[in-house]
Design an enzyme around this catalytic site. Structure first.
Site, PDB file in Angstrom:
ATOM      1  N   GLY A   1       3.760 -52.423-106.419  1.00  0.00           N
ATOM      2  CA  GLY A   1       2.489 -52.154-107.196  1.00  0.00           C
ATOM      3  C   GLY A   1       1.615 -50.806-107.054  1.00  0.00           C
ATOM      4  O   GLY A   1       0.711 -50.576-107.218  1.00  0.00           O
TER       5      GLY A   1
ATOM      6  N   GLU B   1      12.095 -55.241-100.272  1.00  0.00           N
ATOM      7  CA  GLU B   1      10.962 -54.718-101.076  1.00  0.00           C
ATOM      8  C   GLU B   1      10.360 -53.653-100.168  1.00  0.00           C
ATOM      9  O   GLU B   1       9.458 -53.960 -99.233  1.00  0.00           O
ATOM     10  CB  GLU B   1      10.058 -55.706-101.349  1.00  0.00           C
TER      11      GLU B   1
ATOM     12  N   SER C   1       8.172 -51.888-108.065  1.00  0.00           N
ATOM     13  CA  SER C   1       7.880 -51.371-109.191  1.00  0.00           C
ATOM     14  C   SER C   1       9.213 -50.999-110.002  1.00  0.00           C
ATOM     15  O   SER C   1       9.543 -49.979-110.645  1.00  0.00           O
ATOM     16  CB  SER C   1       7.295 -49.818-108.886  1.00  0.00           C
TER      17      SER C   1
ATOM     18  N   TRP D   1       4.645 -63.827-110.290  1.00  0.00           N
ATOM     19  CA  TRP D   1       3.223 -63.533-110.975  1.00  0.00           C
ATOM     20  C   TRP D   1       2.032 -63.399-109.980  1.00  0.00           C
ATOM     21  O   TRP D   1       1.023 -63.154-110.514  1.00  0.00           O
ATOM     22  CB  TRP D   1       3.277 -64.607-111.756  1.00  0.00           C
ATOM     23  N   LYS D   2       2.407 -63.646-108.763  1.00  0.00           N
ATOM     24  CA  LYS D   2       1.309 -63.444-107.693  1.00  0.00           C
ATOM     25  C   LYS D   2       0.087 -64.273-108.119  1.00  0.00           C
ATOM     26  O   LYS D   2       0.157 -65.186-108.662  1.00  0.00           O
ATOM     27  CB  LYS D   2       1.006 -62.003-107.405  1.00  0.00           C
TER      28      LYS D   2
ATOM     29  N   GLY E   1       7.355 -57.687-109.918  1.00  0.00           N
ATOM     30  CA  GLY E   1       5.835 -58.057-109.764  1.00  0.00           C
ATOM     31  C   GLY E   1       5.393 -57.646-111.029  1.00  0.00           C
ATOM     32  O   GLY E   1       5.555 -58.336-111.967  1.00  0.00           O
ATOM     33  N   GLY E   2       4.648 -56.681-111.222  1.00  0.00           N
ATOM     34  CA  GLY E   2       3.877 -56.318-112.458  1.00  0.00           C
ATOM     35  C   GLY E   2       4.385 -56.328-113.651  1.00  0.00           C
ATOM     36  O   GLY E   2       3.916 -56.812-114.499  1.00  0.00           O
TER      37      GLY E   2
END
Length: 251
Positions: free
Chosen positions: A173, A167, A213, A11-12, A234-235
């Site tokens: 991102g 990654e 992504s 979730w950064k 991530g996102g």
């Protein structure tokens, strides 16, 4: 060897404690009573770990931290130790993410010290490696990734509690994603590198995630590759239905 896919939502630096609990609850609701065939967890911000950990205590998700220091305690303002995140309920920790390397100056040596400490304290480690766009365009992806793997594992006796996440920095991102073939090529190289270090059995048993992504629309294709064993998300992990869909693809 049959490896179990593993998916982790990073979730950064997003969401308050209340928002983290809301999202975690929504993910659990989306996944239903549980899932089989894979493992999945989430990595909220440090302030939200303890409360989120209490929510996750009954399963099915595990709790991960996004970072930890290589010392147990001391004059390291703003840092958190492996023992602290264990006490907050974490079973896993992400180490060496490209944002830590690029934005906060973490070197291969620092990453290695963190990996060593986290494993020694009983955490399971997700070690991140990956090349920049400039490095890929220069044709040195293999050199960079191999160096990061070897340096990150220097002096580590066993890798039973380790996952590696590949990654490509240029795909984090950005909306760009390595093709499944590009990702598979690097994953196979990582597995060979680990096999050379620890033997074929250890290399074959190592789980290697892809991050960069990953979305519900491309997850199944990526996870179908022979050396890709899930994803570090991530996102898309900030959307409960998207993250649940990716977990289901991994299962």
């Amino acid at each position: 060897m049959k490896r179990t896919n593993i998916v982790v939502g990073n979730w950064k630096m997003n969401l308050t404690i209340a928002e983290s609990l809301e999202l975690a609850s929504a993910v659990i609701a989306e996944l239903g009573s549980g899932f089989s065939g894979c493992e999945a967890g989430i990595a909220p911000t440090c302030p939200a770990l303890y409360e989120t950990g209490k929510l996750l205590a009954s399963g099915p998700l595990f709790l991960a931290a996004q970072n930890c220091h290589y010392e147990n305690d001391g004059a390291f303002t703003g840092e958190v130790s492996a023992r602290m995140i264990l006490g907050a309920g974490c079973s896993h920790v992400i180490i060496g993410h490209s944002e830590r390397r690029q934005l906060f100056g973490e070197t291969d040596e620092i990453v290695n010290r963190k990996v060593s400490k986290a494993l020694k304290e009983g955490l399971k480690v997700i070690l991140c490696v990956g090349e920049t766009l400039e490095e890929r365009e220069s044709g040195i992806t293999g050199d960079v990734v191999t160096r990061q793997v070897k340096a990150g594992l220097a002096g580590i006796a066993g890798i039973g509690d380790l996952v590696i996440a590949y990654e490509p920095v240029w795909a984090i991102g950005t909306g760009k994603t390595a093709t499944s073939e590009q990702a598979q090529e690097v994953h196979a190289l990582i597995r060979k590198t680990v096999s050379d270090l620890y033997g074929a059995e250890a290399g074959d048993g190592l789980r290697i995630q892809y991050g960069g992504s990953v979305k519900p629309s491309n997850a199944a294709e990526l996870f179908a590759m022979p050396d890709i064993d899930g994803g570090l998300i991530g996102g898309a992990s900030l959307n409960a239905s998207d993250f649940a869909a990716i977990v289901k693809a991994a299962c």
